[in-house]
Motif scaffolding. Structure first.
Motif, PDB file in Angstrom:
ATOM      1  N   ASN A  85      31.729  28.597  -2.772  1.00 28.98           N
ATOM      2  CA  ASN A  85      30.878  27.557  -2.280  1.00 28.98           C
ATOM      3  C   ASN A  85      30.797  26.833  -3.444  1.00 28.98           C
ATOM      4  N   TYR A  86      30.745  25.532  -2.894  1.00 31.74           N
ATOM      5  CA  TYR A  86      30.528  24.510  -4.424  1.00 31.74           C
ATOM      6  C   TYR A  86      29.749  23.282  -3.615  1.00 31.74           C
ATOM      7  N   THR A  87      29.006  22.559  -4.561  1.00 31.42           N
ATOM      8  CA  THR A  87      28.400  21.234  -4.440  1.00 31.42           C
ATOM      9  C   THR A  87      28.891  20.390  -5.602  1.00 31.42           C
ATOM     10  N   GLY A  88      29.354  19.489  -5.226  1.00 25.08           N
ATOM     11  CA  GLY A  88      29.699  18.422  -6.386  1.00 25.08           C
ATOM     12  C   GLY A  88      28.927  17.045  -6.493  1.00 25.08           C
ATOM     13  N   ARG A  89      28.457  16.896  -7.799  1.00 24.60           N
ATOM     14  CA  ARG A  89      27.670  15.840  -8.018  1.00 24.60           C
ATOM     15  C   ARG A  89      28.095  14.882  -9.069  1.00 24.60           C
ATOM     16  N   LEU A  90      27.616  13.742  -9.155  1.00 22.40           N
ATOM     17  CA  LEU A  90      27.753  12.610 -10.342  1.00 22.40           C
ATOM     18  C   LEU A  90      26.488  12.927 -11.296  1.00 22.40           C
ATOM     19  N   LEU A  91      26.546  12.418 -12.330  1.00 24.25           N
ATOM     20  CA  LEU A  91      25.555  12.319 -13.148  1.00 24.25           C
ATOM     21  C   LEU A  91      24.303  11.503 -12.749  1.00 24.25           C
ATOM     22  N   ASN A  92      24.349  10.871 -11.682  1.00 28.62           N
ATOM     23  CA  ASN A  92      23.077  10.264 -11.013  1.00 28.62           C
ATOM     24  C   ASN A  92      22.745  11.176  -9.961  1.00 28.62           C
ATOM     25  N   GLU A 101      27.506  23.209   5.010  1.00 27.59           N
ATOM     26  CA  GLU A 101      27.435  22.133   5.885  1.00 27.59           C
ATOM     27  C   GLU A 101      25.741  21.771   5.973  1.00 27.59           C
ATOM     28  N   GLN A 102      24.830  22.622   5.635  1.00 23.77           N
ATOM     29  CA  GLN A 102      23.537  21.998   5.485  1.00 23.77           C
ATOM     30  C   GLN A 102      23.190  21.164   4.079  1.00 23.77           C
ATOM     31  N   VAL A 103      23.915  21.396   3.027  1.00 25.22           N
ATOM     32  CA  VAL A 103      23.798  20.548   1.806  1.00 25.22           C
ATOM     33  C   VAL A 103      24.220  19.123   2.323  1.00 25.22           C
ATOM     34  N   ALA A 104      25.492  19.066   3.265  1.00 25.18           N
ATOM     35  CA  ALA A 104      26.262  17.846   3.536  1.00 25.18           C
ATOM     36  C   ALA A 104      25.263  17.104   4.486  1.00 25.18           C
ATOM     37  N   ARG A 105      24.537  17.786   5.485  1.00 26.19           N
ATOM     38  CA  ARG A 105      23.518  17.125   6.116  1.00 26.19           C
ATOM     39  C   ARG A 105      22.611  16.773   5.532  1.00 26.19           C
ATOM     40  N   ASP A 106      21.696  17.550   4.577  1.00 28.58           N
ATOM     41  CA  ASP A 106      20.725  16.907   3.985  1.00 28.58           C
ATOM     42  C   ASP A 106      20.958  15.800   3.057  1.00 28.58           C
ATOM     43  N   ASN A 107      22.174  15.466   2.615  1.00 29.96           N
ATOM     44  CA  ASN A 107      22.709  14.285   1.795  1.00 29.96           C
ATOM     45  C   ASN A 107      23.490  13.304   2.242  1.00 29.96           C
ATOM     46  N   ASN A 108      23.415  13.334   3.742  1.00 32.57           N
ATOM     47  CA  ASN A 108      23.997  12.207   4.373  1.00 32.57           C
ATOM     48  C   ASN A 108      25.316  11.892   4.103  1.00 32.57           C
ATOM     49  N   ILE A 109      26.187  13.278   3.996  1.00 31.99           N
ATOM     50  CA  ILE A 109      27.531  13.207   3.734  1.00 31.99           C
ATOM     51  C   ILE A 109      28.310  14.029   4.797  1.00 31.99           C
ATOM     52  N   PHE A 110      27.528  14.675   5.785  1.00 32.20           N
ATOM     53  CA  PHE A 110      28.011  15.453   6.706  1.00 32.20           C
ATOM     54  C   PHE A 110      29.314  14.576   7.342  1.00 32.20           C
ATOM     55  N   ASN A 111      30.383  15.204   7.846  1.00 39.29           N
ATOM     56  CA  ASN A 111      31.421  14.804   8.576  1.00 39.29           C
ATOM     57  C   ASN A 111      31.767  15.776   9.634  1.00 39.29           C
ATOM     58  N   SER A 112      31.612  15.400  10.882  1.00 41.57           N
ATOM     59  CA  SER A 112      31.664  16.474  12.115  1.00 41.57           C
ATOM     60  C   SER A 112      33.207  16.895  12.240  1.00 41.57           C
ATOM     61  N   ALA A 113      34.048  16.285  11.716  1.00 42.53           N
ATOM     62  CA  ALA A 113      35.464  16.609  12.086  1.00 42.53           C
ATOM     63  C   ALA A 113      35.870  17.632  10.898  1.00 42.53           C
ATOM     64  N   ASN A 115      35.441  21.228   8.855  1.00 42.62           N
ATOM     65  CA  ASN A 115      35.078  22.709   8.971  1.00 42.62           C
ATOM     66  C   ASN A 115      34.559  22.964   7.693  1.00 42.62           C
ATOM     67  N   TYR A 116      33.045  23.152   7.509  1.00 41.10           N
ATOM     68  CA  TYR A 116      32.422  23.675   6.414  1.00 41.10           C
ATOM     69  C   TYR A 116      32.406  25.078   6.081  1.00 41.10           C
ATOM     70  N   GLN A 117      33.413  25.367   5.093  1.00 42.76           N
ATOM     71  CA  GLN A 117      33.377  26.948   4.644  1.00 42.76           C
ATOM     72  C   GLN A 117      33.840  26.894   3.282  1.00 42.76           C
ATOM     73  N   PRO A 118      33.659  28.233   2.743  1.00 42.19           N
ATOM     74  CA  PRO A 118      33.919  28.093   1.164  1.00 42.19           C
ATOM     75  C   PRO A 118      35.579  27.868   0.901  1.00 42.19           C
ATOM     76  N   LEU A 119      35.775  27.193  -0.237  1.00 46.53           N
ATOM     77  CA  LEU A 119      36.961  26.826  -0.805  1.00 46.53           C
ATOM     78  C   LEU A 119      37.744  28.204  -0.902  1.00 46.53           C
ATOM     79  N   ARG A 120      38.767  28.187  -0.491  1.00 47.69           N
ATOM     80  CA  ARG A 120      39.850  29.304  -0.942  1.00 47.69           C
ATOM     81  C   ARG A 120      41.152  28.872  -1.480  1.00 47.69           C
TER      82      ARG A 120
END
Length: 186
Positions: A85-92, A101-113, A115-120
């Motif tokens: 599981n990961y979250t990527g950010r810039l220095l700002n 999914e919840q992190v995406a929703r909370d940060n307005n980057i959610f994409n309904s198309a 499938n939020y799941q761990p990167l394998r």
């Protein structure tokens, strides 16, 4: 008309000549120095809680474990498959991508198309950026860490979606699983 053509040709030749005098290694060194300064400033202004740290200040690579299993090193080998599981950010602190999914929703980057799941992915085949893969190689299943690294270990001089060219990156990582690969690792 001939004068304009001559002036344009002279300008073009002069620009090419000047550009060819720039040493690409020196340019990379300048970018690395700029990235390291930006990372150091970020670290001074933003406290990152940790139970364990790893630093390569010469390379501009910093890693802070929030959860550590304190196991002996059980190195990942090429072909081992990890789930992360990961979250990527810039220095700002702007989040540009996440597997949560919840992190995406909370940060307005959610994409309904999506499938939020761990990167394998299998380790050692260059399927992720090198700073990300290096950080994963230093972790054990169950560990959580924050890693910060310069642009040359990320996307370099290529922009990627919301990530501008030459951007140092921050990733919050959670290594969920390591499945030994076809090398029949013990």
């Amino acid at each position: 008309m001939n004068f304009r053509l001559f002036a344009f040709a002279a300008l073009l030749i002069g620009s090419v000549s000047m550009y060819s005098c720039i040493d690409p290694d020196q340019t990379q060194e300048v970018l690395l120095q700029r990235d390291k300064e930006a990372i150091e400033k970020y670290l001074q202004e933003n406290s990152i809680a940790s139970v364990k740290e790893y630093q390569e200040p010469i390379e501009g690579f910093y890693m802070f474990w929030q959860v550590s299993t304190q196991q002996e090193r059980n190195a990942l080998l090429r072909g081992d498959t990890v789930r992360v599981n990961y979250t990527g950010r810039l220095l700002n602190n702007k989040i540009f991508d996440t597997s949560l999914e919840q992190v995406a929703r909370d940060n307005n980057i959610f994409n309904s198309a999506r499938n939020y799941q761990p990167l394998r992915f299998p380790v050692g085949y260059g399927l992720t950026i090198s700073g990300f893969e290096f950080a994963i190689s230093m972790m054990h299943p169950g560990e959580k860490a924050t890693v910060i690294f310069p642009s040359r270990l990320g996307y370099g001089n290529q922009a990627n979606g919301e990530i501008p060219a030459n951007s140092p990156l921050i990733f919050e990582l959670e290594l969920l699983e390591v499945k030994k690969g076809p090398n029949l690792n013990p």
